[in-house]
Each structure stands twice: as structure tokens, then as C-alpha cells.
Design a protein around this motif. Structure first.
Motif, PDB file in Angstrom:
ATOM      1  N   UNK A 191      54.284  89.756  39.847  1.00  0.00           N
ATOM      2  CA  UNK A 191      53.993  88.322  39.973  1.00  0.00           C
ATOM      3  C   UNK A 191      52.729  88.098  40.789  1.00  0.00           C
ATOM      4  N   UNK A 192      52.538  88.911  41.817  1.00  0.00           N
ATOM      5  CA  UNK A 192      51.321  88.796  42.632  1.00  0.00           C
ATOM      6  C   UNK A 192      50.086  89.156  41.817  1.00  0.00           C
ATOM      7  N   UNK A 196      46.873  86.798  40.940  1.00  0.00           N
ATOM      8  CA  UNK A 196      45.475  87.204  41.154  1.00  0.00           C
ATOM      9  C   UNK A 196      44.668  87.154  39.865  1.00  0.00           C
ATOM     10  N   UNK A 197      45.359  87.210  38.716  1.00  0.00           N
ATOM     11  CA  UNK A 197      44.632  87.126  37.443  1.00  0.00           C
ATOM     12  C   UNK A 197      43.978  85.772  37.239  1.00  0.00           C
ATOM     13  N   UNK A 198      44.417  84.760  38.003  1.00  0.00           N
ATOM     14  CA  UNK A 198      43.794  83.437  37.902  1.00  0.00           C
ATOM     15  C   UNK A 198      42.332  83.457  38.364  1.00  0.00           C
ATOM     16  N   UNK A 199      41.962  84.489  39.126  1.00  0.00           N
ATOM     17  CA  UNK A 199      40.579  84.607  39.589  1.00  0.00           C
ATOM     18  C   UNK A 199      39.628  85.018  38.465  1.00  0.00           C
ATOM     19  N   UNK A 200      40.195  85.391  37.323  1.00  0.00           N
ATOM     20  CA  UNK A 200      39.355  85.898  36.228  1.00  0.00           C
ATOM     21  C   UNK A 200      38.922  84.813  35.250  1.00  0.00           C
ATOM     22  N   UNK A 232      50.552  82.351  34.670  1.00  0.00           N
ATOM     23  CA  UNK A 232      51.028  83.384  35.574  1.00  0.00           C
ATOM     24  C   UNK A 232      51.837  84.437  34.819  1.00  0.00           C
ATOM     25  N   UNK A 233      52.599  85.232  35.551  1.00  0.00           N
ATOM     26  CA  UNK A 233      53.410  86.291  34.950  1.00  0.00           C
ATOM     27  C   UNK A 233      54.700  85.687  34.403  1.00  0.00           C
ATOM     28  N   UNK A 234      54.559  84.896  33.319  1.00  0.00           N
ATOM     29  CA  UNK A 234      55.703  84.214  32.725  1.00  0.00           C
ATOM     30  C   UNK A 234      56.543  85.192  31.928  1.00  0.00           C
ATOM     31  N   UNK A 339      59.331  89.698  32.235  1.00  0.00           N
ATOM     32  CA  UNK A 339      58.024  89.055  32.350  1.00  0.00           C
ATOM     33  C   UNK A 339      57.015  89.775  31.471  1.00  0.00           C
ATOM     34  N   UNK A 340      55.840  89.197  31.329  1.00  0.00           N
ATOM     35  CA  UNK A 340      54.803  89.777  30.478  1.00  0.00           C
ATOM     36  C   UNK A 340      54.400  91.161  30.973  1.00  0.00           C
ATOM     37  N   UNK A 341      54.261  91.299  32.288  1.00  0.00           N
ATOM     38  CA  UNK A 341      53.835  92.576  32.848  1.00  0.00           C
ATOM     39  C   UNK A 341      54.973  93.570  32.966  1.00  0.00           C
TER      40      UNK A 341
END
Length: 503
Positions: A191-192, A196-200, A232-234, A339-341
Motif C-alpha cells: 500500500x505504501x 508513492x506511485x502517485x509521484x509518477x 492507489x493499491x486497490x 490488491x493489484x500488487x
């Protein structure tokens, strides 16, 4: 003549016995006489007086002629009371030992026996003891080397064990529990990463603008990155359907207990207590009030009295569901609840898109660092501002951010955690693999202890052999002096040297 009298007689020890027989000092058949003498000595020592010096003489390894002479001298004192008026001894002890001395002196049998003892000590006994001591010393060195190797290998295995545990992110005290605890913390870590992927966002905008301008690419680039950037990591359900699930049912995986089955014993279960015709219980019971379509009345002769039921069966309603809709709408279950990840399919795509973005930024940075590229400058004059306003320093920062997120997902520890998440049995395999390292280390420690114990035994054996060498050396030197003195008397006190007396 005086010069000849002073010349020494040198005799090689290994040829001393042949020299004595050749010079007729001893008889060729001296061994037969010695055999008779040894029997008499063995009989005589059974009855000896209490005397410390006699005990010391008899405690030696071999009683020879000069020992017998000394025993006779001692008996002259201890058996003085048995001496008669004629000067003879009535004691049987004295008679036995005097007879032994007399037999030794016949044909100089004692000299041949002493020469044989000396030759055997020099040629066989001494070298054999030296060889045993040398072998013990070599064995100690070998055992010491192997002991150090076992200790070093055990320490290396322990180091590899703790290094592997460090790679997994555990201490190694309770491997299974610690690995399972890491998996429990994995969703929070992912989830973290999703946050952090929002920075991309700027990275994806640059990549999208570049592909659209250069390649006129119409499809969406980095779709799953874009989705994680927004949501996010939905759950995988939301990524697959585009809808937020109302209920998320995550499967709780519990560690199954090991079942032990006794060999040769099969438990078929309890099939009830009713028995059939032959007293056997096949576990088949007919419930009352249920029509199975089987009539036991004798009606149809062709069917053997059995009515198989020819009535029209009631229609069965079958509900056809679309693929992927094996659960009610809005309920995320199974893989959809992950989750996706956490889901291998979407996670691999997420990593692939990160690597694709990384390669694009690396290529763009290389192109921007090239100086004097007039063609490139003219090519991007009509490019969007998001492309023209980029600097190499800013692209380098974007590249570092992508690599940071990618590195967090591709570390060896994360790979192991994904394997554990995908297969609970992987925990058992990892635990067994790590236990094998410790087990091998323990075996090597035990082997090292065994080597140390055996080395100590070899050292003790060497300690027992070394005094025997000293005693044998002393006895050999004494025999050498006695033989040299006896031969010197036979040659009018000419010096006699026995050569090669080395132990």
C-alpha cells in the motif's frame, strides 16, 4: 705386537651373531639351548624370596645371563642359612639359578642370546617404536587440520544461515513464524508503494506526450501505473471491473496440521450400524419418504421385477453465468479480493510498466546530454511544452524516483515474500532449507569434537610410546657395553666397538 694389541675390533651390530658363530665363540645351535634355559627361568621365577632388587630385575622385559648372575649373588645373601658345612647350598632356589647360569655358559650361549637381543632392538624394536611415534604425530597433525576445517566450515554455514535470514528479513530464531509475520506485513508495504506511485504523474505525462508526438500513439500508455496513481493499491476486482467492491472477502490461509496415519491401518469411517443381508454394513441407508424410482415389486418380467421409472423427468433449471462472475456482483472474492500488487498478473504488469518508464527516461536523458544535435533541436521545436521544458537534471530526478519504486519491488526479500504469498508451502521449503544449513553446522561441530577426542587419544598413545623408547634405548646401550666388555676379555682386553647401535 703392542700395536696390534691396541687396535680396536669393530663389529657391525647387524652381523654380530654371524661373527660370533664364525669365530667359534658360539654354537650354531644355540637357540635350542636357549629354549631349555628359558623354560627353567620361567619355572624358577615362580618361587623367589621377597627382595626389592629381585623384583626390579624380574619386572624387566627380558631376563638374560647377567640378570641371572645378579640373582645368584642376591640369593647367596638371602639363602645363606641353607649353606652346609661343605659350602654348598641346600636351597632349591639357589640350585635352580646356579644351574641356569651354568647352562648359559656352555658354548657361550648367553653371548649369542645377548647378540640376538641387541640386533633385534636395533633392527626391529627401535624402528617400530619410532615409526609408531611418527605415525601418531602425523595423525595428530591431520586430525588437528581436519578439526580446524570442521570448525571453519561450521562457522561458514552459520554465517550463510544468518546471511540468508537477513536477506529474508528475519532473525532466524523462529523461521516459520517470522516468515509468516512478514507476509502479514506485506499488504501495508505494498500500500505504501501504491501511495508513492502517485509521484509518477509527471513521468507518465511526459511519456504519454512523447509517444503521442513522436509515434502518434493513440492508446493509453502505462495503464496500470495510471490506475494505481489515481486509485492507489486497490483491489484486483476494481481494476478488472472498474467498480469499487461493496464486500471484500479475503481468504484466510491457515497452516494445516500434519496428519499422522498408522502404517497398515485404514480408517474407513463410521458407516452406521445397520447391516445388510450377509451381515455386512456397506454404509448405504434409504431415507424414509424418499422415492428413488426403484420398485421392488414383481411387475415387469423383462426388467426382472424392477421398475426403473419411465416417467418424464422434471425439467432442471441451469443458470448460465458469464466468465469471471462466479460470485455476486459487488463481492470481491478469491483473487479479486487481493490488491493489484498482491496479484501476480497485475503486479508483473506494474513492474513491466515501471521498467518501460525507466528505459524511456534513460534514453531521453542520453539524448538530452548530447551536445550539438541540431536535428534533435529542430525536431522538438513543435513538441508540447511538457517535452520542451524538461532539463536533464529534472529527468535524472524522475529516473531516480522510478528506480526507487522499482527497486523496492524487485529486492530479493520482496521476491521471497511474493513466493510465500503465492505458495504457503514455500515457507516449509525455505524453513527446511535454512534448517539444513544449521543441521550441517551441528554435524560439523560434532565431527570436530570427535576429531579433538581422537587427537587426544593419539597424543596419549604417543605419551605411552615415548617412555618405551627411552627404556629400550637404555637397555640397548647396556647390552652393547656388556657384549663389548665380554668380547674384550676374550681378546686380551683389546677394545671392541659394536658399530651401528642407533635407536
Amino acid at each position: 705386537m703392542e700395536n696390534i694389541q691396541n687396535l680396536p675390533i669393530d663389529v657391525q651390530t647387524s652381523k654380530l651373531l654371524d661373527w660370533l658363530v664364525d669365530r667359534r665363540h658360539c654354537n650354531l645351535k644355540w637357540q635350542s639351548a636357549v629354549k631349555v634355559i628359558r623354560e627353567k627361568i620361567n619355572a624358577a621365577i615362580q618361587d623367589m624370596p621377597e627382595n626389592e632388587e629381585i623384583k626390579a630385575l624380574l619386572s624387566g622385559s627380558y631376563i638374560h645371563y647377567f640378570h641371572c648372575i645378579r640373582i645368584v649373588e642376591i640369593l647367596r645373601k638371602t639363602e645363606a642359612s641353607s649353606k652346609n658345612i661343605f659350602g654348598r647350598y641346600s636351597s632349591q632356589r639357589m640350585k635352580d639359578w646356579q644351574e641356569i647360569v651354568t647352562l648359559y655358559e656352555v658354548d657361550s650361549v648367553y653371548l649369542a642370546e645377548l647378540a640376538s637381543l641387541l640386533s633385534r632392538n636395533v633392527s626391529y624394536e627401535g624402528p617400530a617404536l619410532r615409526k609408531q611415534i611418527t605415525k601418531a604425530q602425523q595423525l595428530q597433525q591431520e586430525l588437528s587440520r581436519r578439526e580446524v576445517e570442521c570448525q571453519s566450515s561450521a562457522a561458514d554455514l552459520r554465517e550463510r544461515y544468518y546471511t540468508a535470514c537477513k536477506q529474508y528479513g528475519i532473525t532466524g530464531e523462529y523461521v516459520s513464524r517470522e516468515l509468516q509475520a512478514l507476509v502479514k506485513d506485506l499488504p501495508a508495504v505494498l500500500d505504501e508503494v501504491g501511495r508513492d506511485a502517485a509521484k509518477l504523474e509527471e513521468h507518465i505525462q511526459l511519456y504519454t506526450a512523447f509517444t503521442t508526438f513522436v509515434c502518434e500513439w493513440s492508446e493509453q500508455v502505462s495503464p496500470i501505473l495510471t490506475f494505481v496513481l489515481k486509485r492507489g493499491n486497490a483491489t484486483f476486482y476494481e481494476w478488472r471491473t472498474g467498480k469499487v467492491p461493496t464486500v471484500v472477502e479475503r481468504q484466510v490461509v491457515e497452516e494445516a496440521a500434519l496428519e499422522t496415519v498408522a502404517d497398515g491401518v485404514i480408517d474407513w469411517g463410521d458407516f452406521g450400524s445397520s447391516s445388510d443381508i450377509q451381515g455386512l454394513n456397506h454404509g448405504i441407508q434409504l431415507e424414509e419418504g424418499v422415492d428413488w424410482g426403484i420398485s421392488l415389486e414383481s411387475g415387469d418380467a423383462d426388467a426382472g421385477g424392477i421398475d426403473w421409472g419411465t416417467s418424464e423427468p422434471a425439467p432442471i433449471e441451469i443458470e448460465v453465468m458469464d466468465a469471471g462472475t462466479d460470485c455476486p456482483d459487488g463481492v470481491a472474492r478469491g483473487e479479486d479480493a487481493l490488491s493489484i500488487l498482491e496479484t501476480p498478473l497485475s503486479r508483473n504488469q506494474f513492474i513491466d510498466e515501471l521498467m518501460e518508464l525507466e528505459v524511456f527516461l534513460m534514453q531521453r536523458l542520453t539524448e538530452m546530454n548530447e551536445e550539438g544535435d541540431v536535428v534533435a533541436m529542430s525536431q522538438f521545436q513543435m513538441a508540447p511544452s511538457v517535452i520542451q521544458n524538461q532539463t536533464s537534471e529534472h529527468v535524472q530526478e524522475m529516473l531516480s524516483e522510478v528506480r526507487s519504486i522499482l527497486g523496492r519491488l524487485t529486492t530479493l526479500r520482496m521476491q521471497h515474500l511474493f513466493m510465500i504469498l503465492a505458495s504457503p508451502r514455500y515457507v516449509e521449503r525455505v524453513t527446511e532449507m535454512l534448517r539444513q544449513k544449521l543441521k550441517q553446522a551441528e554435524i560439523l561441530v560434532l565431527k570436530s569434537a570427535a576429531m579433538a577426542e581422537k587427537r587426544q587419544e593419539t597424543l596419549d598413545e604417543q605419551s605411552r610410546l615415548e617412555p618405551r623408547v627411552d627404556i629400550l634405548t637404555g637397555c640397548t646401550k647396556e647390552l652393547q657395553k656388556l657384549i663389548e666388555a665380554d668380547l674384550s676379555k676374550r681378546y686380551h682386553n683389546r677394545p671392541v666397538n659394536l658399530m651401528g647401535v642407533n635407536i
